[in-house]
Write a protein that holds these residues in place. Structure first.
Motif, PDB file in Angstrom:
ATOM      1  N   PRO A 279      38.458  83.899  43.726  1.00  0.00           N
ATOM      2  CA  PRO A 279      37.459  83.957  44.798  1.00  0.00           C
ATOM      3  C   PRO A 279      37.657  85.197  45.645  1.00  0.00           C
ATOM      4  N   PRO A 280      36.574  85.759  46.177  1.00  0.00           N
ATOM      5  CA  PRO A 280      36.714  86.944  47.027  1.00  0.00           C
ATOM      6  C   PRO A 280      37.540  86.639  48.263  1.00  0.00           C
ATOM      7  N   THR A 281      38.383  87.599  48.635  1.00  0.00           N
ATOM      8  CA  THR A 281      39.246  87.410  49.803  1.00  0.00           C
ATOM      9  C   THR A 281      38.558  87.791  51.105  1.00  0.00           C
TER      10      THR A 281
ATOM     11  N   PRO B 147      35.815  72.224  48.149  1.00  0.00           N
ATOM     12  CA  PRO B 147      34.931  72.875  49.116  1.00  0.00           C
ATOM     13  C   PRO B 147      35.108  74.383  49.205  1.00  0.00           C
ATOM     14  N   ARG B 148      36.345  74.862  49.078  1.00  0.00           N
ATOM     15  CA  ARG B 148      36.562  76.310  49.177  1.00  0.00           C
ATOM     16  C   ARG B 148      35.886  77.055  48.029  1.00  0.00           C
ATOM     17  N   ASP B 149      35.759  76.405  46.855  1.00  0.00           N
ATOM     18  CA  ASP B 149      35.093  77.051  45.724  1.00  0.00           C
ATOM     19  C   ASP B 149      33.589  77.141  45.957  1.00  0.00           C
ATOM     20  N   GLU B 150      33.012  76.099  46.541  1.00  0.00           N
ATOM     21  CA  GLU B 150      31.589  76.155  46.869  1.00  0.00           C
ATOM     22  C   GLU B 150      31.308  77.248  47.899  1.00  0.00           C
ATOM     23  N   LEU B 151      32.157  77.353  48.891  1.00  0.00           N
ATOM     24  CA  LEU B 151      31.997  78.391  49.913  1.00  0.00           C
ATOM     25  C   LEU B 151      32.094  79.776  49.287  1.00  0.00           C
ATOM     26  N   ALA B 152      33.063  79.973  48.390  1.00  0.00           N
ATOM     27  CA  ALA B 152      33.231  81.278  47.743  1.00  0.00           C
ATOM     28  C   ALA B 152      32.002  81.646  46.919  1.00  0.00           C
ATOM     29  N   ALA B 153      31.455  80.678  46.191  1.00  0.00           N
ATOM     30  CA  ALA B 153      30.277  80.948  45.374  1.00  0.00           C
ATOM     31  C   ALA B 153      29.068  81.283  46.238  1.00  0.00           C
ATOM     32  N   ARG B 154      28.924  80.565  47.340  1.00  0.00           N
ATOM     33  CA  ARG B 154      27.772  80.811  48.223  1.00  0.00           C
ATOM     34  C   ARG B 154      27.856  82.199  48.846  1.00  0.00           C
ATOM     35  N   LEU B 155      29.051  82.626  49.205  1.00  0.00           N
ATOM     36  CA  LEU B 155      29.220  83.957  49.778  1.00  0.00           C
ATOM     37  C   LEU B 155      28.974  85.048  48.743  1.00  0.00           C
ATOM     38  N   ALA B 156      29.398  84.798  47.505  1.00  0.00           N
ATOM     39  CA  ALA B 156      29.238  85.802  46.456  1.00  0.00           C
ATOM     40  C   ALA B 156      27.808  85.893  45.941  1.00  0.00           C
ATOM     41  N   ALA B 157      26.988  84.896  46.236  1.00  0.00           N
ATOM     42  CA  ALA B 157      25.642  84.829  45.653  1.00  0.00           C
ATOM     43  C   ALA B 157      24.708  85.898  46.181  1.00  0.00           C
ATOM     44  N   GLY B 158      24.882  86.333  47.420  1.00  0.00           N
ATOM     45  CA  GLY B 158      23.984  87.330  47.977  1.00  0.00           C
ATOM     46  C   GLY B 158      22.598  86.762  48.252  1.00  0.00           C
ATOM     47  N   ALA B 159      21.634  87.670  48.405  1.00  0.00           N
ATOM     48  CA  ALA B 159      20.288  87.282  48.826  1.00  0.00           C
ATOM     49  C   ALA B 159      19.299  87.360  47.669  1.00  0.00           C
TER      50      ALA B 159
ATOM     51  N   ALA C  20      24.902  71.540  29.189  1.00  0.00           N
ATOM     52  CA  ALA C  20      23.992  72.254  30.076  1.00  0.00           C
ATOM     53  C   ALA C  20      24.549  72.429  31.478  1.00  0.00           C
ATOM     54  N   PHE C  21      25.516  71.592  31.867  1.00  0.00           N
ATOM     55  CA  PHE C  21      26.043  71.600  33.229  1.00  0.00           C
ATOM     56  C   PHE C  21      27.565  71.732  33.147  1.00  0.00           C
ATOM     57  N   LEU C  22      28.061  72.931  33.404  1.00  0.00           N
ATOM     58  CA  LEU C  22      29.488  73.232  33.268  1.00  0.00           C
ATOM     59  C   LEU C  22      30.005  73.814  34.571  1.00  0.00           C
ATOM     60  N   SER C  23      31.155  73.317  35.044  1.00  0.00           N
ATOM     61  CA  SER C  23      31.816  73.925  36.199  1.00  0.00           C
ATOM     62  C   SER C  23      33.303  74.008  35.919  1.00  0.00           C
ATOM     63  N   PHE C  24      33.907  75.160  36.266  1.00  0.00           N
ATOM     64  CA  PHE C  24      35.340  75.331  36.050  1.00  0.00           C
ATOM     65  C   PHE C  24      35.972  76.215  37.121  1.00  0.00           C
ATOM     66  N   ALA C  25      35.400  76.203  38.316  1.00  0.00           N
ATOM     67  CA  ALA C  25      35.981  76.958  39.427  1.00  0.00           C
ATOM     68  C   ALA C  25      37.371  76.420  39.757  1.00  0.00           C
ATOM     69  N   GLY C  26      38.205  77.262  40.345  1.00  0.00           N
ATOM     70  CA  GLY C  26      39.525  76.812  40.755  1.00  0.00           C
ATOM     71  C   GLY C  26      40.517  76.695  39.624  1.00  0.00           C
ATOM     72  N   ASN C  27      40.216  77.293  38.467  1.00  0.00           N
ATOM     73  CA  ASN C  27      41.143  77.375  37.335  1.00  0.00           C
ATOM     74  C   ASN C  27      41.574  78.824  37.155  1.00  0.00           C
ATOM     75  N   PRO C  28      42.724  79.063  36.520  1.00  0.00           N
ATOM     76  CA  PRO C  28      43.118  80.447  36.239  1.00  0.00           C
ATOM     77  C   PRO C  28      42.099  81.201  35.389  1.00  0.00           C
ATOM     78  N   CYS C  29      41.308  80.475  34.567  1.00  0.00           N
ATOM     79  CA  CYS C  29      40.330  81.140  33.712  1.00  0.00           C
ATOM     80  C   CYS C  29      39.082  81.585  34.465  1.00  0.00           C
ATOM     81  N   ALA C  30      38.882  81.118  35.678  1.00  0.00           N
ATOM     82  CA  ALA C  30      37.744  81.544  36.491  1.00  0.00           C
ATOM     83  C   ALA C  30      38.124  82.808  37.252  1.00  0.00           C
TER      84      ALA C  30
END
Length: 447
Positions: free
Chosen positions: A169-171, A225-237, A156-166
């Motif tokens: 992150p937006p530049t 931390p950079r992956d969390e920041l990228a996800a938060r920016l990509a999330a929108g409103a 139920a809880f999966l994270s795989f940010a920061g891998n080539p398969c993800a």
């Protein structure tokens, strides 16, 4: 924290210890630990530099349930853990681990944390881990995720940010997001990577209360931390997400992440965000997990008052809407549970926060399966929140019956049998009487 000298002298023998935590450097596994097998359930040797385990660990510690070895030096996942009959939670974050041998995982494994390693493949024998509920794979070297991973019935809880398969992150930040100078901000508490209240001085005459989140340091058990920041920016409103007002510019610690002059990852600065402040009446539904490695287990709820079924239904509708919004953008929250939900029972409204385990995965081959994994996390949340409902009859009883049916669908053992979040939202809105009211009717195209 326990004393190593006391352990070495046999001082803990017969003390009935259920937990043991050492923080001192270890050149080898202390054999005295094996004398605690009758009662020991949790062993935390994180940060000790340990690199191997004795072959007889399972036989000596038959009651061990939690084993934490983050920030150590295990290059290979130790086969000794496979012999631990009751081991449920295992953490090897930030070890530089490169290999997980076949048949090295304990039979009752429910939570596995491998964040911040060098793993490039997962053993096929992991498909046998039918109880696995939480899997942290962020910041590794996985080129792809195996198909069997998306068939695990309890995951139920999966994270795989920061891998080539993800997804990369937006530049650049979203074009509509404000850039806020650090000099316009006043932070009440200079925290490392948490959120603190502050002021945004927008003009000489106007300052706005805000929340300020700074992203510093190396990878934690959930993410870099950079992956969390990228996800938060990509999330929108979204009305059920804590809103982002802007990205911080000109912080004194800003530097290129590739700067070789600063190799201390514990102090590295990755960026900052200015967030909308959460009103004081919003409180976390659940308490944070005590061992920071929970997933799928019943949660200790922080809200102690009983609430009406209609209130729970309204909050769940908002949470499901936020999840649908995220997955439409190819983002998995990764930890959609009660301790990451801020709720106002007075407003019958909830906000989703806590993006520490989020993954930007895109809308490629994994999209449908990743979303339905998170639908199971939502099912656990529905179960948690149903425990808050006071009334069991009348209209409230009907709501409970409907939520019970939805819970069963979202918790289906077959991953592909679960509904997508759009379907979940539609069903919840229907239960609220919103069906059709929130949608613009189709207009025939002109001839």
């Amino acid at each position: 924290m326990h004393d190593f000298e006391t352990l070495k002298s046999g001082g803990y023998r017969g003390a009935g210890l259920a937990q043991l935590k050492l923080a001192c450097p270890l050149g080898a596994f202390p054999e005295r630990i094996l004398e605690l097998g009758e009662t020991l359930e949790q062993l935390d040797l994180s940060g000790t530099g340990l690199w191997s385990l004795p072959a007889g660990l399972g036989a000596a510690l038959p009651n061990l349930k939690i084993a934490l070895f983050s920030d150590c030096r295990f290059k290979v996942f130790p086969r000794a853990l496979a012999a631990c009959p009751n081991l449920e939670t295992v953490a090897f974050g930030n070890n530089g681990m490169e290999e997980i041998p076949e048949d090295s995982l304990p039979p009752r494994l429910g939570r596995l944390i491998l964040t911040g390693n060098r793993i490039s493949s997962l053993p096929a024998s992991m498909a046998q881990c039918q109880n696995l509920a939480l899997l942290r794979l962020s910041d590794n070297r996985l080129p792809a995720l195996p198909a069997w991973l998306f068939a695990l019935p309890s995951l139920a809880f999966l994270s795989f940010a920061g891998n080539p398969c993800a997804a990369p992150p937006p530049t650049k930040p979203p074009p509509m997001l404000a850039t806020i100078p650090w000099t316009a901000l006043t932070l009440s508490d200079d925290t490392s990577d948490t959120t603190a209240p502050g002021l945004w001085q927008q003009s000489a005459d106007y300052a706005e209360d805000v929340a300020i989140q700074l992203f510093r340091g190396a990878a934690t058990s959930d993410r870099a931390p950079r992956d969390e920041l990228a996800a938060r920016l990509a999330a929108g409103a979204h009305e059920s997400l804590v809103g982002v007002l802007g990205r911080i510019d000109g912080h004194p610690d800003e530097h290129n992440d590739d700067d070789d002059d600063d190799d201390d990852e514990t102090r590295r600065f990755h960026g900052g965000l200015v967030l909308q402040p959460v009103p004081a009446e919003y409180v976390a539904l659940g308490r944070p997990p005590r061992d920071n490695s929970r997933g799928g287990a019943p949660l200790e709820l922080a809200v102690e008052v009983e609430v009406e079924a209609a209130c729970v239904l309204s909050m769940l509708t908002g949470i499901a809407g936020a999840a649908a919004h995220l997955h439409a953008r190819g983002i998995a929250h990764g930890d959609l549970s009660a301790h990451n939900v801020l709720a106002s029972t007075a407003d019958a409204h909830a906000l989703v926060g806590g993006f520490g385990a989020a993954t930007v995965y895109g809308r490629g081959a994994y999209a449908m399966a990743v979303e339905r994994i998170e639908v199971l996390a939502f099912a656990h949340l529905v179960g948690d929140m149903l425990g808050l409902v006071a009334e069991r009859g009348g209209e409230g009883g009907g709501v409970l019956a409907g939520l019970g049916d939805l819970h069963a669908r979202c918790a289906a053992p077959a991953v592909d049998a679960r509904p997508a979040f759009d379907e979940v939202v539609e069903e919840l809105e229907g239960m609220m009487g919103w069906r059709g009211m929130m949608r613009i009717p189709d207009v025939p195209a002109p001839n």
